[in-house]
Write a protein that holds these residues in place. Structure first.
Motif, PDB file in Angstrom:
ATOM      1  N   VAL A 297       0.068   1.439  -1.270  1.00  0.00           N
ATOM      2  CA  VAL A 297      -0.976   0.475  -1.613  1.00  0.00           C
ATOM      3  C   VAL A 297      -2.157   0.662  -0.678  1.00  0.00           C
TER       4      VAL A 297
ATOM      5  N   ARG B 154      -4.838   0.120   1.939  1.00  0.00           N
ATOM      6  CA  ARG B 154      -4.801  -0.770   3.096  1.00  0.00           C
ATOM      7  C   ARG B 154      -5.775  -1.921   2.903  1.00  0.00           C
ATOM      8  N   THR B 155      -5.343  -3.100   3.305  1.00  0.00           N
ATOM      9  CA  THR B 155      -6.185  -4.283   3.171  1.00  0.00           C
ATOM     10  C   THR B 155      -7.141  -4.383   4.339  1.00  0.00           C
TER      11      THR B 155
ATOM     12  N   TYR C 294      -5.049  -8.788   0.728  1.00  0.00           N
ATOM     13  CA  TYR C 294      -5.145  -7.889  -0.422  1.00  0.00           C
ATOM     14  C   TYR C 294      -5.982  -8.523  -1.532  1.00  0.00           C
TER      15      TYR C 294
ATOM     16  N   HIS D 155      -0.424  -5.096   6.794  1.00  0.00           N
ATOM     17  CA  HIS D 155       0.111  -3.972   6.020  1.00  0.00           C
ATOM     18  C   HIS D 155       1.196  -3.194   6.755  1.00  0.00           C
TER      19      HIS D 155
ATOM     20  N   LEU E 276       2.255  -2.718  -6.308  1.00  0.00           N
ATOM     21  CA  LEU E 276       2.575  -3.802  -5.371  1.00  0.00           C
ATOM     22  C   LEU E 276       3.561  -4.780  -5.994  1.00  0.00           C
TER      23      LEU E 276
ATOM     24  N   ASP F 223      -2.070  -2.663  -8.339  1.00  0.00           N
ATOM     25  CA  ASP F 223      -1.485  -3.989  -8.529  1.00  0.00           C
ATOM     26  C   ASP F 223      -0.053  -3.878  -9.064  1.00  0.00           C
TER      27      ASP F 223
ATOM     28  N   THR G 277      -9.768  -8.430  -1.069  1.00  0.00           N
ATOM     29  CA  THR G 277     -10.450  -7.135  -1.112  1.00  0.00           C
ATOM     30  C   THR G 277     -10.598  -6.616  -2.541  1.00  0.00           C
ATOM     31  N   ARG G 278     -10.130  -7.400  -3.531  1.00  0.00           N
ATOM     32  CA  ARG G 278     -10.103  -6.885  -4.898  1.00  0.00           C
ATOM     33  C   ARG G 278     -10.624  -7.923  -5.876  1.00  0.00           C
TER      34      ARG G 278
END
Length: 401
Positions: free
Chosen positions: A189, A191-192, A125, A74, A13, A10, A128-129
């Motif tokens: 970062v 990958r999403t 992103y 991405h 990014l 994070d 996915t988190r």
């Protein structure tokens, strides 16, 4: 990966977004002056070159949306940043019209690719988190962009005052280095993954079906006015302070810094509101705040310098609150409308800002020449009308927040 890696990602990014914003802020106000100082190209030819490069980038949001929906955002974000780094480095050696056109075109392509894909990237992103929400990432991006433009503008102003060719070249190298580092961080970062139903290779809604989406097209038109409001203050302030108020240069810098600080401090609050409140309602409030802010700025044009400075500061406060409500809510609302075509919708959404960028300078210069308060009064009325339209929209049972 280690448990603490997500926090590092994070931070990585966030730093990447901040560096990208700073590089844009360094060169955004400098492009024309830069080539005027370092080349012998006549000013009309330079103007044509820069305008031509902007036109080259106009179709790119449409292409970008298709690429993003097919392959995820991405790699597109990374390519956009990489092209910007190459373009800034190209500015160091570009001296004849063809070289300047090539470097400017590469920059325009990189900028359009980045801004037409970064919102989809952040949305994917966030999904996915277990961390910041999509709206919070949108707010963070807006804060980075605002602060980057202001800080970059202040640095650029200092370089212009020095009037040394080496300083201009150093600025181009700095912009290239910041963007190259931003690219490297983005590539680092994780990958999403697109949300369920949006897998790469699917064929979501085409642009033909998007053109039939009346709700989205109406919002696109309304947001063009709000996008104009986001750009208009920064566009007009230097001319207003110098030509109308006969004020010192530091006043412009102080007001821009105040705007940046307020946006940076309040962005998290705006994103939090956007994640749990009707987005249409927040956009209506933003439109009302902008309407009031530009009415205040119109009044400031009729006052002597000392009083005008205080009134302008009030206007900055209102503008800043409007911006932190608008940035996350508008993009998240488009995401809700996307229905399986996130990349295309968020890319097409960028055209509201393209319209504002094209209309803003022409509108300001034409109206300011007639009366100093007129351009601000017109934007105030426009935002007021948008608030009325959003109020009607909020009362209808539509599938939006």
């Amino acid at each position: 990966m280690p448990q603490r890696a997500p926090g590092r990602i994070d931070a990585c990014l966030t730093l990447s977004l901040s560096l990208a914003a700073l590089s844009g802020g360094l060169f955004l106000p400098l492009s024309l002056v830069y080539f005027t100082v370092l080349t012998d190209i006549p000013l009309p030819v330079l103007g044509a070159i820069i305008s031509g490069s902007v036109l080259i980038g106009l179709p790119l949001p449409l292409v970008t949306g298709m690429l993003v929906d097919r392959w995820t955002a991405h790699p597109v974000v990374a390519v956009g940043l990489g092209l910007q780094a190459v373009a800034y480095a190209g500015f160091v050696v570009a001296r004849d019209p063809l070289e300047v056109l090539l470097a400017s075109a590469v920059l325009a392509v990189g900028v359009r690719l980045f801004w037409s894909s970064v919102f989809t990237f952040l949305a994917d992103y966030a999904e996915t988190r277990d961390g910041l929400s999509m709206e919070q990432w949108f707010g963070r991006l807006n804060a980075a962009r605002t602060v980057g433009i202001v800080v970059g503008g202040l640095i650029t102003g200092a370089v212009i005052s020095v009037q040394a060719e080496g300083a201009y070249l150093a600025l181009a190298w700095a912009a290239s280095g910041c963007t190259a580092l931003s690219t490297g961080l983005i590539l680092g970062v994780v990958r999403t993954r697109p949300r369920a139903g949006d897998a790469p290779g699917d064929e979501p809604s085409t642009y033909v079906s998007i053109l039939r989406d009346r709700v989205f097209l109406r919002f696109l038109a309304l947001n063009s006015v709000l996008a104009l409001a986001t750009l208009f203050f920064g566009l007009s302030l230097p001319t207003v302070v110098r030509s109308r108020l006969d004020g010192p240069g530091w006043l412009t810098a102080a007001l821009l810094v105040a705007n940046a600080l307020l946006v940076a401090v309040l962005s998290a609050r705006g994103a939090d509101l956007s994640s749990r409140t009707s987005k249409v309602r927040l956009l209506k409030r933003a439109a009302l705040l902008w309407s009031g802010a530009f009415a205040v700025l119109a009044v400031a044009m009729t006052l002597p310098l000392a009083a005008a400075a205080l009134v302008l500061l009030l206007g900055v406060a209102l503008l800043s609150v409007a911006e932190i409500l608008h940035a996350p809510s508008s993009t998240a609302l488009v995401d809700e409308l996307a229905r399986g075509a996130r990349g295309r919708y968020l890319a097409a959404f960028q055209y509201s800002f393209v319209v504002a960028e094209l209309v803003g300078p022409i509108m300001f210069t034409a109206l300011f020449d007639l009366a100093a308060a007129l351009p601000f009064a017109v934007v105030a009325v426009g935002c007021g009308l948008v608030a009325v339209a959003l109020n009607r929209r909020e009362r209808r049972p539509l599938p939006i927040g």
